[in-house]
Motif scaffolding. Sequence first.
Motif, PDB file in Angstrom:
ATOM      1  N   THR A  22      34.140  30.034  36.572  1.00  0.00           N
ATOM      2  CA  THR A  22      34.538  31.547  36.678  1.00  0.00           C
ATOM      3  C   THR A  22      34.660  31.833  37.985  1.00  0.00           C
ATOM      4  OG1 THR A  22      32.865  32.276  34.798  1.00  0.00           O
ATOM      5  CG2 THR A  22      33.406  34.080  36.643  1.00  0.00           C
ATOM      6  N   ARG A  23      33.954  31.247  38.925  1.00  0.00           N
ATOM      7  CA  ARG A  23      34.339  31.557  40.474  1.00  0.00           C
ATOM      8  C   ARG A  23      35.960  30.963  40.846  1.00  0.00           C
ATOM      9  NH1 ARG A  23      30.380  28.546  43.625  1.00  0.00           N
ATOM     10  NH2 ARG A  23      31.938  26.874  43.782  1.00  0.00           N
ATOM     11  N   THR A  24      36.185  29.969  40.172  1.00  0.00           N
ATOM     12  CA  THR A  24      37.292  29.171  40.652  1.00  0.00           C
ATOM     13  C   THR A  24      38.451  30.148  40.094  1.00  0.00           C
ATOM     14  OG1 THR A  24      36.552  26.909  40.586  1.00  0.00           O
ATOM     15  CG2 THR A  24      38.680  27.163  40.315  1.00  0.00           C
ATOM     16  N   ALA A  25      38.331  30.543  38.586  1.00  0.00           N
ATOM     17  CA  ALA A  25      39.336  31.408  38.201  1.00  0.00           C
ATOM     18  C   ALA A  25      39.389  32.703  39.006  1.00  0.00           C
ATOM     19  CB  ALA A  25      39.109  31.698  36.673  1.00  0.00           C
ATOM     20  N   TYR A  26      38.441  33.497  39.798  1.00  0.00           N
ATOM     21  CA  TYR A  26      38.307  34.524  40.601  1.00  0.00           C
ATOM     22  C   TYR A  26      39.014  34.385  41.829  1.00  0.00           C
ATOM     23  CZ  TYR A  26      36.690  38.468  43.104  1.00  0.00           C
ATOM     24  OH  TYR A  26      36.509  39.515  44.122  1.00  0.00           O
ATOM     25  N   GLU A  27      38.931  32.948  42.422  1.00  0.00           N
ATOM     26  CA  GLU A  27      39.410  32.703  43.675  1.00  0.00           C
ATOM     27  C   GLU A  27      41.070  32.490  43.268  1.00  0.00           C
ATOM     28  OE1 GLU A  27      37.102  29.558  45.388  1.00  0.00           O
ATOM     29  OE2 GLU A  27      35.328  30.893  45.616  1.00  0.00           O
ATOM     30  N   LEU A  28      41.298  31.903  42.428  1.00  0.00           N
ATOM     31  CA  LEU A  28      42.748  31.592  42.134  1.00  0.00           C
ATOM     32  C   LEU A  28      43.585  32.987  41.755  1.00  0.00           C
ATOM     33  CD1 LEU A  28      42.600  28.135  40.322  1.00  0.00           C
ATOM     34  CD2 LEU A  28      43.448  28.505  42.725  1.00  0.00           C
ATOM     35  N   SER A  29      42.786  34.108  41.282  1.00  0.00           N
ATOM     36  CA  SER A  29      43.564  35.156  41.076  1.00  0.00           C
ATOM     37  C   SER A  29      44.011  36.012  41.809  1.00  0.00           C
ATOM     38  CB  SER A  29      42.442  36.011  39.943  1.00  0.00           C
ATOM     39  OG  SER A  29      42.236  35.423  38.701  1.00  0.00           O
ATOM     40  N   SER A  30      44.777  36.852  41.660  1.00  0.00           N
ATOM     41  CA  SER A  30      45.479  37.686  42.837  1.00  0.00           C
ATOM     42  C   SER A  30      45.628  39.122  42.129  1.00  0.00           C
ATOM     43  CB  SER A  30      47.036  37.364  43.404  1.00  0.00           C
ATOM     44  OG  SER A  30      47.780  37.562  42.154  1.00  0.00           O
ATOM     45  N   PRO A  31      45.743  40.160  42.807  1.00  0.00           N
ATOM     46  CA  PRO A  31      45.922  41.666  42.276  1.00  0.00           C
ATOM     47  C   PRO A  31      46.983  41.615  41.262  1.00  0.00           C
ATOM     48  CG  PRO A  31      45.535  41.682  44.841  1.00  0.00           C
ATOM     49  CD  PRO A  31      45.934  40.059  44.283  1.00  0.00           C
ATOM     50  N   GLU A  32      48.015  40.764  41.438  1.00  0.00           N
ATOM     51  CA  GLU A  32      49.388  40.621  40.483  1.00  0.00           C
ATOM     52  C   GLU A  32      48.796  39.971  39.131  1.00  0.00           C
ATOM     53  OE1 GLU A  32      49.735  39.536  43.833  1.00  0.00           O
ATOM     54  OE2 GLU A  32      49.968  41.524  44.486  1.00  0.00           O
ATOM     55  N   ARG A  33      48.012  38.941  39.362  1.00  0.00           N
ATOM     56  CA  ARG A  33      47.880  37.860  38.197  1.00  0.00           C
ATOM     57  C   ARG A  33      46.257  37.573  38.378  1.00  0.00           C
ATOM     58  NH1 ARG A  33      47.984  33.612  35.546  1.00  0.00           N
ATOM     59  NH2 ARG A  33      49.704  32.437  34.507  1.00  0.00           N
ATOM     60  N   LEU A  34      45.743  37.691  37.153  1.00  0.00           N
ATOM     61  CA  LEU A  34      44.519  37.369  36.691  1.00  0.00           C
ATOM     62  C   LEU A  34      44.524  35.787  36.185  1.00  0.00           C
ATOM     63  CD1 LEU A  34      42.536  40.243  35.390  1.00  0.00           C
ATOM     64  CD2 LEU A  34      42.318  39.447  37.741  1.00  0.00           C
TER      65      LEU A  34
END
Length: 75
Positions: A22-34
């Motif tokens: 979950t943390r990794t997905a959150y860190e890789l996400s951006s405002p433009e793309r989850l």
Amino acid sequence: MPKKERKRLQVVISEEQDALLTRTAYELSSPERLISKSEVVRLAIEKIAKELGEGAQLDDYRAILETEGVSDENA
């Protein structure tokens, strides 16, 4: 164009591993793309395969798999 067929894989992971995912997905996400947790898993698979193809030390990966919480022998 037909949708590309994908295989499904179900795995059992610990709460700690889920939190890391979950943390990794959150860190890789951006405002433009989850980024989804599934995408993180696919990325990890590709990264490991690439590193192994480039001569990464198998013993390093085996040592990681032997650590508590990574191996699935107790599942």
